[in-house]
Write a protein that holds these residues in place. Structure first.
Motif, PDB file in Angstrom:
ATOM      1  N   SER A  36      -7.236 -30.374  37.325  1.00 34.96           N
ATOM      2  CA  SER A  36      -8.298 -30.809  36.530  1.00 34.96           C
ATOM      3  C   SER A  36      -7.586 -30.137  34.721  1.00 34.96           C
ATOM      4  O   SER A  36      -8.081 -30.722  33.741  1.00 34.96           O
ATOM      5  N   GLU A  37      -7.155 -28.976  35.169  1.00 34.73           N
ATOM      6  CA  GLU A  37      -6.020 -28.766  33.806  1.00 34.73           C
ATOM      7  C   GLU A  37      -5.313 -30.059  33.152  1.00 34.73           C
ATOM      8  O   GLU A  37      -5.770 -30.303  32.131  1.00 34.73           O
ATOM      9  N   VAL A  38      -4.843 -30.945  33.990  1.00 33.02           N
ATOM     10  CA  VAL A  38      -3.676 -31.768  33.425  1.00 33.02           C
ATOM     11  C   VAL A  38      -4.972 -33.191  33.520  1.00 33.02           C
ATOM     12  O   VAL A  38      -4.846 -33.824  32.550  1.00 33.02           O
ATOM     13  N   LYS A  39      -5.246 -33.703  34.151  1.00 31.50           N
ATOM     14  CA  LYS A  39      -6.432 -34.844  34.459  1.00 31.50           C
ATOM     15  C   LYS A  39      -7.696 -34.562  33.021  1.00 31.50           C
ATOM     16  O   LYS A  39      -7.579 -35.683  32.232  1.00 31.50           O
ATOM     17  N   ILE A  40      -8.510 -33.279  33.175  1.00 28.70           N
ATOM     18  CA  ILE A  40      -9.563 -34.136  32.496  1.00 28.70           C
ATOM     19  C   ILE A  40      -9.908 -33.413  32.013  1.00 28.70           C
ATOM     20  O   ILE A  40     -10.264 -34.035  30.192  1.00 28.70           O
ATOM     21  N   HIS A  41      -8.691 -32.145  31.043  1.00 29.82           N
ATOM     22  CA  HIS A  41      -8.555 -31.501  30.570  1.00 29.82           C
ATOM     23  C   HIS A  41      -7.269 -32.342  29.162  1.00 29.82           C
ATOM     24  O   HIS A  41      -6.653 -31.542  28.439  1.00 29.82           O
ATOM     25  N   GLN A  42      -6.538 -33.121  29.831  1.00 34.14           N
ATOM     26  CA  GLN A  42      -5.191 -33.880  28.918  1.00 34.14           C
ATOM     27  C   GLN A  42      -4.423 -32.429  28.467  1.00 34.14           C
ATOM     28  O   GLN A  42      -4.152 -32.866  27.548  1.00 34.14           O
ATOM     29  N   LEU A  43      -3.984 -31.906  29.725  1.00 39.91           N
ATOM     30  CA  LEU A  43      -2.974 -31.010  28.888  1.00 39.91           C
ATOM     31  C   LEU A  43      -1.754 -31.706  28.810  1.00 39.91           C
ATOM     32  O   LEU A  43      -1.042 -30.871  27.390  1.00 39.91           O
ATOM     33  N   SER A  44      -1.482 -33.033  29.226  1.00 40.28           N
ATOM     34  CA  SER A  44       0.118 -33.061  29.464  1.00 40.28           C
ATOM     35  C   SER A  44       0.160 -33.563  27.940  1.00 40.28           C
ATOM     36  O   SER A  44       1.398 -33.269  26.289  1.00 40.28           O
ATOM     37  N   GLU A  45      -1.157 -34.240  26.723  1.00 42.99           N
ATOM     38  CA  GLU A  45      -1.342 -35.286  25.390  1.00 42.99           C
ATOM     39  C   GLU A  45      -1.546 -33.630  24.393  1.00 42.99           C
ATOM     40  O   GLU A  45      -0.991 -34.144  23.511  1.00 42.99           O
ATOM     41  N   LYS A  46      -2.243 -32.819  25.472  1.00 43.13           N
ATOM     42  CA  LYS A  46      -2.387 -31.344  24.313  1.00 43.13           C
ATOM     43  C   LYS A  46      -1.066 -30.840  23.527  1.00 43.13           C
ATOM     44  O   LYS A  46      -0.528 -30.621  22.736  1.00 43.13           O
ATOM     45  N   ILE A  47      -0.244 -30.899  24.919  1.00 44.98           N
ATOM     46  CA  ILE A  47       1.299 -29.939  24.551  1.00 44.98           C
ATOM     47  C   ILE A  47       2.163 -30.965  23.800  1.00 44.98           C
ATOM     48  O   ILE A  47       2.696 -30.697  22.400  1.00 44.98           O
ATOM     49  N   ALA A  48       2.138 -32.490  23.929  1.00 48.76           N
ATOM     50  CA  ALA A  48       2.947 -33.197  23.277  1.00 48.76           C
ATOM     51  C   ALA A  48       2.689 -32.924  21.680  1.00 48.76           C
ATOM     52  O   ALA A  48       3.254 -33.804  20.761  1.00 48.76           O
ATOM     53  N   ASN A  49       1.397 -33.211  21.621  1.00 56.29           N
ATOM     54  CA  ASN A  49       0.729 -33.660  20.385  1.00 56.29           C
ATOM     55  C   ASN A  49       0.149 -31.968  19.213  1.00 56.29           C
ATOM     56  O   ASN A  49      -0.304 -31.863  18.249  1.00 56.29           O
ATOM     57  N   TYR A  50       0.667 -31.296  20.445  1.00 56.79           N
ATOM     58  CA  TYR A  50       0.437 -29.622  19.952  1.00 56.79           C
ATOM     59  C   TYR A  50       1.740 -29.691  17.983  1.00 56.79           C
ATOM     60  O   TYR A  50       2.567 -29.873  18.141  1.00 56.79           O
ATOM     61  N   LYS A  51       1.193 -29.691  17.169  1.00 56.00           N
ATOM     62  CA  LYS A  51       1.783 -29.176  15.773  1.00 56.00           C
ATOM     63  C   LYS A  51       2.451 -30.446  15.584  1.00 56.00           C
ATOM     64  O   LYS A  51       3.556 -30.166  14.790  1.00 56.00           O
ATOM     65  N   GLU A  52       1.491 -31.513  15.338  1.00 52.50           N
ATOM     66  CA  GLU A  52       2.599 -32.394  15.408  1.00 52.50           C
ATOM     67  C   GLU A  52       1.742 -33.087  14.380  1.00 52.50           C
ATOM     68  O   GLU A  52       0.472 -34.130  14.393  1.00 52.50           O
ATOM     69  N   GLY A  53       1.637 -32.876  13.183  1.00 48.58           N
ATOM     70  CA  GLY A  53       0.402 -33.531  11.801  1.00 48.58           C
ATOM     71  C   GLY A  53       0.692 -35.181  11.449  1.00 48.58           C
ATOM     72  O   GLY A  53      -0.433 -35.966  11.282  1.00 48.58           O
ATOM     73  N   THR A  54       1.905 -35.688  11.999  1.00 47.86           N
ATOM     74  CA  THR A  54       2.111 -36.971  11.699  1.00 47.86           C
ATOM     75  C   THR A  54       1.740 -37.496  12.095  1.00 47.86           C
ATOM     76  O   THR A  54       1.405 -38.476  12.152  1.00 47.86           O
ATOM     77  N   TYR A  55       2.392 -37.746  13.630  1.00 44.52           N
ATOM     78  CA  TYR A  55       2.553 -38.924  14.524  1.00 44.52           C
ATOM     79  C   TYR A  55       1.522 -37.895  15.425  1.00 44.52           C
ATOM     80  O   TYR A  55       1.591 -37.318  16.450  1.00 44.52           O
ATOM     81  N   ALA A  56       0.977 -38.961  16.520  1.00 39.95           N
ATOM     82  CA  ALA A  56      -0.139 -38.938  17.616  1.00 39.95           C
ATOM     83  C   ALA A  56       0.252 -39.409  18.699  1.00 39.95           C
ATOM     84  O   ALA A  56       1.149 -40.859  18.476  1.00 39.95           O
ATOM     85  N   TYR A  57       0.223 -38.799  19.734  1.00 38.59           N
ATOM     86  CA  TYR A  57       0.961 -39.344  21.251  1.00 38.59           C
ATOM     87  C   TYR A  57       0.090 -39.443  22.105  1.00 38.59           C
ATOM     88  O   TYR A  57      -0.997 -38.865  22.310  1.00 38.59           O
ATOM     89  N   LYS A  58      -0.174 -40.025  22.925  1.00 40.79           N
ATOM     90  CA  LYS A  58      -1.043 -40.688  24.658  1.00 40.79           C
ATOM     91  C   LYS A  58      -0.651 -40.609  25.753  1.00 40.79           C
ATOM     92  O   LYS A  58       1.738 -41.610  26.032  1.00 40.79           O
ATOM     93  N   THR A  59      -0.643 -40.011  26.085  1.00 39.36           N
ATOM     94  CA  THR A  59       0.363 -39.645  27.914  1.00 39.36           C
ATOM     95  C   THR A  59      -0.013 -41.663  28.586  1.00 39.36           C
ATOM     96  O   THR A  59      -0.883 -42.004  28.778  1.00 39.36           O
ATOM     97  N   GLN A  60       0.867 -41.483  29.025  1.00 43.02           N
ATOM     98  CA  GLN A  60       1.071 -43.085  30.112  1.00 43.02           C
ATOM     99  C   GLN A  60       1.054 -42.264  31.286  1.00 43.02           C
ATOM    100  O   GLN A  60       0.793 -43.327  31.858  1.00 43.02           O
ATOM    101  N   SER A  61       2.498 -41.231  31.697  1.00 44.63           N
ATOM    102  CA  SER A  61       2.002 -41.728  33.307  1.00 44.63           C
ATOM    103  C   SER A  61       2.280 -40.029  33.475  1.00 44.63           C
ATOM    104  O   SER A  61       3.207 -39.459  33.198  1.00 44.63           O
ATOM    105  N   GLU A  62       2.296 -39.484  34.737  1.00 45.92           N
ATOM    106  CA  GLU A  62       1.779 -37.870  35.301  1.00 45.92           C
ATOM    107  C   GLU A  62       1.825 -38.053  36.842  1.00 45.92           C
ATOM    108  O   GLU A  62       1.245 -39.080  36.554  1.00 45.92           O
ATOM    109  N   LYS A  63       2.902 -37.297  37.352  1.00 51.54           N
ATOM    110  CA  LYS A  63       3.191 -37.039  38.734  1.00 51.54           C
ATOM    111  C   LYS A  63       3.156 -35.867  38.823  1.00 51.54           C
ATOM    112  O   LYS A  63       3.891 -34.878  38.004  1.00 51.54           O
ATOM    113  N   TYR A  64       2.639 -35.356  40.150  1.00 53.45           N
ATOM    114  CA  TYR A  64       3.666 -33.564  40.585  1.00 53.45           C
ATOM    115  C   TYR A  64       4.547 -33.745  41.078  1.00 53.45           C
ATOM    116  O   TYR A  64       5.145 -34.782  41.216  1.00 53.45           O
ATOM    117  N   THR A  65       5.550 -32.458  40.734  1.00 52.53           N
ATOM    118  CA  THR A  65       6.387 -32.521  40.688  1.00 52.53           C
ATOM    119  C   THR A  65       6.609 -31.335  41.907  1.00 52.53           C
ATOM    120  O   THR A  65       5.818 -30.416  42.379  1.00 52.53           O
TER     121      THR A  65
END
Length: 246
Positions: free
Chosen positions: A171-200
């Motif tokens: 739920s943290e990964v999918k509902i709260h979009q954890l990967s996208e939040k990490i990618a956008n952390y302290k990135e004021g100029t660029y915006a990132y959008k998650t494309q794929s996720e897989k559990y390892t």
């Protein structure tokens, strides 16, 4: 079932529980819970990239419960980065869910180790209390790894620690979009959008441990012990006779 066979079964269950505990301990500290790719939308829109050109704007990230690493790309080359959830990302992630994932993982480890001790005690010792006996093993297997329905007035569902770890993390990964939040952390100029996720690996270790506790329950039943709250036919017959008498 002969005592020797019971010892073998309890030993097998104890070894499986011990391996699960080691697996969860290892999984807890490794950054191999999920791997994701993300697109730099800002850069891709600026140059109107499409097809193979989008590869220049694709980054990736891999992380666990405590730390992780990744690579950002926005058309100007790769920018590797590393991060730690505590304390760097506390303002960007759902802290309560993340802390609960860690908490239930630790509880799972403790209960699995206690279950290992109970299995070995039943194999080589002489259980003298209900908690040390088969009922105690069923209880620990249930708490550590599975759902249970009790015959109360209303069916009460008790979820396991292993199941909660997987559900909360998913739920943290999918509902709260954890990967996208990490990618956008302290990135004021660029915006990132998650494309794929897989559990390892680490996530699937917890998943396997979840099912091992089902197997442990079956091993206890194989040893010749009744499931908790199960009544034998003789007991039911006696109760019926008593009801008729009264």
């Amino acid at each position: 079932m002969p005592n020797q066979q019971k010892k073998v079964i309890f030993c097998m269950a104890g070894v499986l529980s011990f391996v699960c505990a080691l697996g969860v301990v290892t999984a807890l500290g490794t950054p191999m819970w999920i791997k994701a790719t993300f697109l730099c939308k800002t850069g891709a829109l600026l140059v109107n990239a499409s097809g193979q050109e989008l590869n220049k704007f694709m980054g990736e990230i891999q992380y666990g419960l405590f730390h992780g690493e990744g690579v950002r790309q926005c058309g100007l080359g790769a920018r590797p980065f590393q991060f730690s959830f505590f304390p760097n990302l506390l303002k960007a992630i759902p802290v309560s869910i993340h802390v609960n994932v860690i908490l239930f993982s630790m509880i799972l480890i403790v209960l699995t180790m206690v279950g290992t001790a109970f299995f070995m005690y039943n194999a080589f010792g002489k259980p003298f209390e209900t908690l040390h006996g088969p009922l105690g093993l069923y209880l620990l297997s249930f708490i550590s790894g599975k759902y249970k329905f009790l015959p109360l007035k209303t069916n009460v569902v008790f979820s396991s620690c292993g199941c909660l770890v997987m559900i909360l993390f998913a739920s943290e990964v999918k509902i709260h979009q954890l990967s996208e939040k990490i990618a956008n952390y302290k990135e004021g100029t660029y915006a990132y959008k998650t494309q794929s996720e897989k559990y390892t690996t680490s996530f699937w270790v917890v998943f396997i441990c979840f099912f091992v506790h089902f197997l442990n329950g079956l091993l206890i039943r194989l040893a010749g012990f009744q499931f908790p709250f199960a009544k034998s036919k003789d007991t039911e017959t006696t109760n019926v006779a008593a009801d008729i008498m009264y």
